[in-house]
Design a protein around this motif. Structure first.
Motif, PDB file in Angstrom:
ATOM      1  N   SER A  51      42.472  40.260  37.607  1.00  0.00           N
ATOM      2  CA  SER A  51      41.508  41.049  36.840  1.00  0.00           C
ATOM      3  C   SER A  51      41.461  42.455  37.429  1.00  0.00           C
ATOM      4  CB  SER A  51      40.123  40.392  36.886  1.00  0.00           C
ATOM      5  OG  SER A  51      39.258  40.962  35.922  1.00  0.00           O
ATOM      6  N   MET A  74      39.681  47.743  31.739  1.00  0.00           N
ATOM      7  CA  MET A  74      39.154  46.449  32.197  1.00  0.00           C
ATOM      8  C   MET A  74      39.986  45.353  31.537  1.00  0.00           C
ATOM      9  SD  MET A  74      36.287  45.007  33.669  1.00  0.00           S
ATOM     10  CE  MET A  74      36.037  43.268  33.909  1.00  0.00           C
ATOM     11  N   ALA A  75      40.574  44.491  32.352  1.00  0.00           N
ATOM     12  CA  ALA A  75      41.414  43.419  31.807  1.00  0.00           C
ATOM     13  C   ALA A  75      41.473  42.250  32.774  1.00  0.00           C
ATOM     14  CB  ALA A  75      42.828  43.935  31.548  1.00  0.00           C
ATOM     15  N   THR A  76      41.579  41.067  32.198  1.00  0.00           N
ATOM     16  CA  THR A  76      41.816  39.842  32.964  1.00  0.00           C
ATOM     17  C   THR A  76      43.047  39.171  32.376  1.00  0.00           C
ATOM     18  OG1 THR A  76      39.475  39.566  33.471  1.00  0.00           O
ATOM     19  CG2 THR A  76      40.853  37.600  33.651  1.00  0.00           C
ATOM     20  N   ASP A  77      43.917  38.695  33.240  1.00  0.00           N
ATOM     21  CA  ASP A  77      45.131  38.018  32.796  1.00  0.00           C
ATOM     22  C   ASP A  77      44.763  36.977  31.738  1.00  0.00           C
ATOM     23  OD1 ASP A  77      47.578  36.636  32.566  1.00  0.00           O
ATOM     24  OD2 ASP A  77      48.041  36.980  34.669  1.00  0.00           O
ATOM     25  N   THR A  78      45.534  36.930  30.673  1.00  0.00           N
ATOM     26  CA  THR A  78      45.200  36.070  29.536  1.00  0.00           C
ATOM     27  C   THR A  78      45.047  34.599  29.932  1.00  0.00           C
ATOM     28  OG1 THR A  78      47.565  36.036  28.983  1.00  0.00           O
ATOM     29  CG2 THR A  78      46.180  37.557  27.756  1.00  0.00           C
ATOM     30  N   LYS A  80      43.802  33.505  32.630  1.00  0.00           N
ATOM     31  CA  LYS A  80      42.640  33.347  33.511  1.00  0.00           C
ATOM     32  C   LYS A  80      41.329  33.757  32.841  1.00  0.00           C
ATOM     33  CE  LYS A  80      45.182  32.185  37.083  1.00  0.00           C
ATOM     34  NZ  LYS A  80      45.088  30.890  37.722  1.00  0.00           N
ATOM     35  N   GLN A  81      41.371  34.122  31.568  1.00  0.00           N
ATOM     36  CA  GLN A  81      40.155  34.545  30.874  1.00  0.00           C
ATOM     37  C   GLN A  81      39.237  33.354  30.641  1.00  0.00           C
ATOM     38  OE1 GLN A  81      41.421  36.722  27.375  1.00  0.00           O
ATOM     39  NE2 GLN A  81      42.295  38.366  28.610  1.00  0.00           N
ATOM     40  N   TYR A  85      36.095  35.565  36.082  1.00  0.00           N
ATOM     41  CA  TYR A  85      36.723  36.560  36.951  1.00  0.00           C
ATOM     42  C   TYR A  85      36.339  37.989  36.556  1.00  0.00           C
ATOM     43  CZ  TYR A  85      39.518  32.603  38.511  1.00  0.00           C
ATOM     44  OH  TYR A  85      39.924  31.402  38.992  1.00  0.00           O
ATOM     45  N   GLY A  86      36.346  38.273  35.258  1.00  0.00           N
ATOM     46  CA  GLY A  86      35.970  39.600  34.789  1.00  0.00           C
ATOM     47  C   GLY A  86      34.536  39.935  35.153  1.00  0.00           C
ATOM     48  N   LEU A  89      34.346  40.780  38.838  1.00  0.00           N
ATOM     49  CA  LEU A  89      34.885  42.114  39.082  1.00  0.00           C
ATOM     50  C   LEU A  89      33.917  43.198  38.607  1.00  0.00           C
ATOM     51  CD1 LEU A  89      37.317  43.711  40.137  1.00  0.00           C
ATOM     52  CD2 LEU A  89      38.218  43.653  37.815  1.00  0.00           C
TER      53      LEU A  89
END
Length: 147
Positions: A51, A74-78, A80-81, A85-86, A89
């Motif tokens: 993230s 702002m991004a979280t690995d697809t 791990k969404q 986690y987002g 962060l």
């Protein structure tokens, strides 16, 4: 899991994967990526970044704050969404802005698909919908940092 401040080169691969798929890698570079006041955060699971978020000083286009910061990329690995986690962060970004920079607010151009995430965190989604070319529909999101 750990959160660290990193340089722009560390966040650009995940920006590309999640936010700019199918576009040239060059589209992941933000104008203020290398400014001295810009801060890039990455949430790691072991050695992998899962993230990311970037913040820098910029007031929103309305007189909402004396000391505003903008959230970008702002991004979280697809894969791990949906696991928080987002949120972890973003909590760290807000803590940093509040405690280290005495910021009043954090704002972003929120993708329509992310409205729920930002609203659940406490952002107000405001204004008219607008289109960002090659990315999609957005609205402004603003989070008031309490002191």
């Amino acid at each position: 899991m750990r959160i660290e401040r990193v340089d722009a080169s560390a966040v650009r691969p995940l920006r590309h994967k999640v936010l700019r798929p199918g576009q040239p890698f060059s589209t992941t570079r933000l104008d203020k990526d290398n400014d001295p006041e810009t801060v890039h955060f990455a949430l790691f699971s072991e050695v992998n970044i899962i993230s990311i978020a970037t913040v820098y000083p910029e007031n929103m286009d309305v007189d909402y704050s004396k000391k505003g910061y903008r959230l970008r990329g702002m991004a979280t690995d697809t894969e791990k969404q949906g696991f928080g986690y987002g949120t972890k962060l973003l909590d760290e970004c807000v803590r940093y802005l509040k405690n280290e920079l005495n910021a009043d607010c954090l704002w972003c151009n929120a993708r329509e698909s992310a409205f729920g995430f930002y609203e659940k965190f406490g952002f107000n989604i405001v204004g008219e919908m607008f289109e960002i070319k090659n990315i999609g529909p957005h609205k402004k999101g603003i989070y008031h940092i309490t002191t």
